[in-house]
Write a protein that holds these residues in place. Structure first.
Motif, PDB file in Angstrom:
ATOM      1  N   GLU A 198      -3.643   4.600   0.042  1.00  0.00           N
ATOM      2  CA  GLU A 198      -4.382   5.441   1.147  1.00  0.00           C
ATOM      3  C   GLU A 198      -4.149   6.945   1.125  1.00  0.00           C
ATOM      4  N   SER A 208       4.220   9.624   0.454  1.00  0.00           N
ATOM      5  CA  SER A 208       4.703   9.447   1.597  1.00  0.00           C
ATOM      6  C   SER A 208       6.016   8.745   1.423  1.00  0.00           C
ATOM      7  N   ARG A 256       0.944  -1.147  -0.097  1.00  0.00           N
ATOM      8  CA  ARG A 256      -0.071  -0.018  -0.009  1.00  0.00           C
ATOM      9  C   ARG A 256       0.868   1.165  -0.022  1.00  0.00           C
ATOM     10  N   ARG A 265       0.987   5.361   0.535  1.00  0.00           N
ATOM     11  CA  ARG A 265       0.302   6.310   1.268  1.00  0.00           C
ATOM     12  C   ARG A 265       0.491   7.766   0.371  1.00  0.00           C
TER      13      ARG A 265
END
Length: 272
Positions: free
Chosen positions: A116, A20, A2, A4
């Protein structure tokens, strides 16, 4: 895996899209799988290993990128005032002209399975997703065209290898070819993750099987992304807001709080 993503407005309709900075296991495993010498590359390409998850073209690209990274690090360590140091300064000036949206799309890895998305709590989630889809769709078209354009320039710049000086135009076009290819692939991956899997039928006569398939596809699509409103990001935005947009100190505070690359985010502020 995942990724971010952090989304917030810099000034008016100019938004920042960034990823990120988080160390991932896939990056380290990819670095270990990439050959370090031509002999290892030759052996890996012509070995019949069905368990290998990396294709032969990707191995060639990763091998070339690693060589370019090592050469760039060598230029960074060159003495002040030397010819290599001047080449490094020229490279920094060229890199500063790359748009921040390209850097963002390049940061989307090929093996990411979900995203995310963190955004200020005052923004509408549908608007955030729409802006992400827009930058992904626009990037897929622009960087695909730029990629083909860079490929056509490679043979022309290769002619300068006969000169006794380093062929800077060739290496720059080679880097732009790789950069646009990465941004194109990243935009395709991002568009896949933020888009709905299927469109709900507008007809009033929809059978039960089609309805179940539609619900399943929508659940699958929503599982690929998590839209997370952040009150902390909202407070940092209000704290760093000035008349001409978000201040530099406010940007640095956001970068520190959400592990962002300050240079990439500051490029958005410079582009306003």
């Amino acid at each position: 895996m995942r990724a971010r993503l952090v989304v917030f407005p810099i000034k008016g309709r100019n938004w920042c899209f960034t990823k990120s900075v988080q160390p991932s296991l896939s990056d380290s495993s990819t670095a270990q799988q990439t050959p370090s010498t031509l002999r290892e590359l030759w052996t890996t390409i012509f070995s019949s290993n069905p368990k290998s998850s990396t294709s032969k073209p990707e191995l060639l690209i990763d091998f070339g990128v690693n060589k370019m990274d090592k050469a760039w690090k060598g230029l960074e360590k060159a003495p002040e005032g030397s010819f290599k140091n001047k080449i490094h300064g020229l490279g920094l000036r060229l890199l500063s002209r790359i748009k921040p949206s390209e850097m963002f799309l390049k940061s989307i890895p090929k093996d990411v399975t979900s995203v995310e998305v963190i955004y200020p709590s005052s923004l509408n989630a549908r608007l955030v997703r729409r802006r992400l889809r827009h930058i992904a769709m626009r990037g897929s078209v622009i960087h695909k065209n730029y990629f083909y354009g860079s490929v056509t320039l490679l043979p022309l710049t290769a002619v300068f290898t006969v000169l006794p000086l380093p062929n800077i135009p060739f290496f720059w076009i080679l880097f732009r070819t790789y950069s646009n290819w990465r941004a194109f692939k990243g935009s395709e991956k991002l568009l896949e993750l933020v888009s709905d899997g299927s469109q709900t039928s507008k007809s009033t006569t929809v059978n039960e099987d089609e309805r179940d398939d539609s619900v399943t596809n929508l659940k699958k699509a929503f599982s690929l992304r998590v839209l997370q409103p952040s009150k902390e990001l909202e407070e940092l935005l209000h704290r760093g807001q000035e008349e001409d947009g978000l201040s530099k100190c406010g940007i640095l505070d956001i970068c520190k709080a959400f592990d962002l690359d300050r240079n990439d985010v500051l490029k958005y502020r410079a582009s306003t």
